[in-house]
Design an enzyme around this catalytic site. Structure first.
Site, PDB file in Angstrom:
ATOM      1  N   ASN A  15       0.837  -1.212   0.000  1.00 24.32           N
ATOM      2  CA  ASN A  15       0.000   0.000   0.000  1.00 24.32           C
ATOM      3  C   ASN A  15       0.865   1.253   0.000  1.00 24.32           C
ATOM      4  OD1 ASN A  15      -3.032  -0.471   0.121  1.00 24.32           O
ATOM      5  ND2 ASN A  15      -2.255  -1.999   1.554  1.00 24.32           N
ATOM      6  N   ARG A  67       3.893   2.370  25.345  1.00 17.76           N
ATOM      7  CA  ARG A  67       3.438   2.947  24.072  1.00 17.76           C
ATOM      8  C   ARG A  67       3.761   4.432  23.996  1.00 17.76           C
ATOM      9  NH1 ARG A  67       0.647  -0.999  21.796  1.00 17.76           N
ATOM     10  NH2 ARG A  67      -0.466  -2.389  23.180  1.00 17.76           N
ATOM     11  N   ARG A  93       0.970  -1.794  15.152  1.00 16.57           N
ATOM     12  CA  ARG A  93       1.250  -1.364  16.518  1.00 16.57           C
ATOM     13  C   ARG A  93       0.089  -0.467  16.952  1.00 16.57           C
ATOM     14  NH1 ARG A  93       5.290  -1.794  20.769  1.00 16.57           N
ATOM     15  NH2 ARG A  93       4.927   0.011  22.071  1.00 16.57           N
ATOM     16  N   HIS A 111      -7.857  -1.233   5.844  1.00 16.79           N
ATOM     17  CA  HIS A 111      -8.096  -2.577   6.397  1.00 16.79           C
ATOM     18  C   HIS A 111      -8.797  -3.414   5.325  1.00 16.79           C
ATOM     19  CE1 HIS A 111      -8.754  -5.606   9.469  1.00 16.79           C
ATOM     20  NE2 HIS A 111      -9.992  -5.729   9.034  1.00 16.79           N
ATOM     21  N   GLU A 176      -7.326  -2.341  -2.593  1.00 17.89           N
ATOM     22  CA  GLU A 176      -6.649  -1.465  -1.619  1.00 17.89           C
ATOM     23  C   GLU A 176      -5.754  -0.458  -2.337  1.00 17.89           C
ATOM     24  OE1 GLU A 176      -4.896  -3.260   1.934  1.00 17.89           O
ATOM     25  OE2 GLU A 176      -5.851  -5.155   1.407  1.00 17.89           O
TER      26      GLU A 176
HETATM   27  C1  GAR Z   1      -2.924  -4.752   3.959  1.00 10.71           C
HETATM   28  O1  GAR Z   1      -3.745  -5.741   3.411  1.00 10.71           O
HETATM   29  C2  GAR Z   1      -3.685  -3.882   4.921  1.00 10.71           C
HETATM   30  O2  GAR Z   1      -5.015  -3.669   4.521  1.00 10.71           O
HETATM   31  C3  GAR Z   1      -3.621  -4.710   6.181  1.00 10.71           C
HETATM   32  O3  GAR Z   1      -2.297  -5.179   6.206  1.00 10.71           O
HETATM   33  C4  GAR Z   1      -1.852  -5.368   4.874  1.00 10.71           C
HETATM   34  C5  GAR Z   1      -0.526  -4.686   4.718  1.00 10.71           C
HETATM   35  O4  GAR Z   1       0.002  -4.959   3.452  1.00 10.71           O
HETATM   36  N1  GAR Z   1      -3.920  -3.922   7.342  1.00 10.71           N
HETATM   37  C6  GAR Z   1      -4.601  -4.401   8.377  1.00 10.71           C
HETATM   38  O5  GAR Z   1      -4.984  -5.557   8.467  1.00 10.71           O
HETATM   39  C7  GAR Z   1      -4.898  -3.389   9.476  1.00 10.71           C
HETATM   40  N2  GAR Z   1      -5.686  -3.962  10.491  1.00 10.71           N
HETATM   41  P1  GAR Z   1       1.071  -3.997   2.797  1.00 10.71           P
HETATM   42  O6  GAR Z   1       2.207  -3.881   3.815  1.00 10.71           O
HETATM   43  O7  GAR Z   1       1.500  -4.732   1.563  1.00 10.71           O
HETATM   44  O8  GAR Z   1       0.423  -2.678   2.514  1.00 10.71           O
END
Ligand code: GAR
Length: 217
Positions: A15, A67, A93, A111, A176
């Site tokens: 992303n 945190r 995180r 997400h 995405e």
């Molecule tokens: C993506 O599919 C994003 O939507 C998900 O992690 C992946 C990261 O992929 N995020 C979540 O699940 C947030 N809760 P990437 O590093 O290739 O973008």
């Protein structure tokens, strides 16, 4: 003036790459000024560096449950880069409520489900388990609750009977990469308006789109 954006990652960064690509366009209203990872081994770091984007590692592990301590270092890095907007791209995180409040309305997450369905871990497995016929991805403003917050943009895909978590995640990933840059474009160009928990978009209505699954006729 382009809005100054930091992308926060923990892993692969696909992303992130889609956002970096989109931001190369001269008319894109945001520029990616930093990619920050909380893991030194995040593969996305190399991709970002190869695109000429400054990268930074703020390791979260040494902070353990502290945190606020981690966020103080992160905030300093964001201040140094004069970051105005944050995009989380697979950033694994959780933040304190204080940090989220500080960035409310300025921090997006993506997400891979049609929220509020299937937040948290293994959203693809959750979708298959529930037997939904349509799933997708959601870009939303970040609030203290995980994978929740005002929804900016969603994209949907059909779910087939023989889908696995892997095939479904690949299909959703394609969505995405399309919606995240568009959502950032809207935010950076001032087209989003928050009304309580609802995000509204200036001139953004599509009343004709339909997606039916399974298609039997
Ligand atoms: C993506 O599919 C994003 O939507 C998900 O992690 C992946 C990261 O992929 N995020 C979540 O699940 C947030 N809760 P990437 O590093 O290739 O973008």
């Amino acid at each position: 003036m382009k809005r100054r954006v930091a992308i926060l990652i923990s892993g692969r960064g696909s992303n992130m790459a889609a956002l970096i690509d989109a931001a190369k366009a001269v008319d894109f209203p945001a520029e990616i000024v930093a990619v920050i990872s909380n893991r030194v081994d995040a593969p996305g770091l190399e991709k970002a560096a190869a695109s000429g984007i400054p990268t930074l590692v703020v390791e979260s592990k040494p902070f353990g449950k502290d945190r606020a301590g981690f966020e103080a270092v992160l905030q300093r890095a964001l201040d140094e880069k004069e970051v105005e907007l944050i995009c989380l791209g697979g950033f694994m995180r959780l933040f304190t409520a204080e940090f989220v409040q500080r960035w409310y309305g300025k921090m997006l997450n993506i997400h891979p489900s049609l929220l509020p369905s299937f937040p948290g871990l293994d959203p693809h497995g959750q979708a298959l388990q529930a037997g939904v016929k349509i799933s997708g991805a959601t870009v939303h403003f970040v609030i203290p609750e995980t994978d929740a917050g005002p929804i900016v943009m969603q994209g949907a895909v059909t779910v087939a009977d023989d889908d696995t978590a892997e095939t479904l995640s690949q299909r959703i990933l394609g969505i995405e990469h399309r919606i995240y840059p568009e959502a950032l474009r809207l935010l950076a160009s001032g087209k989003l308006r928050l009304e309580g928990d609802i995000c509204k978009v200036a001139d953004g209505a599509d009343r004709d789109g339909t997606l039916i699954s399974p298609r039997t006729i």
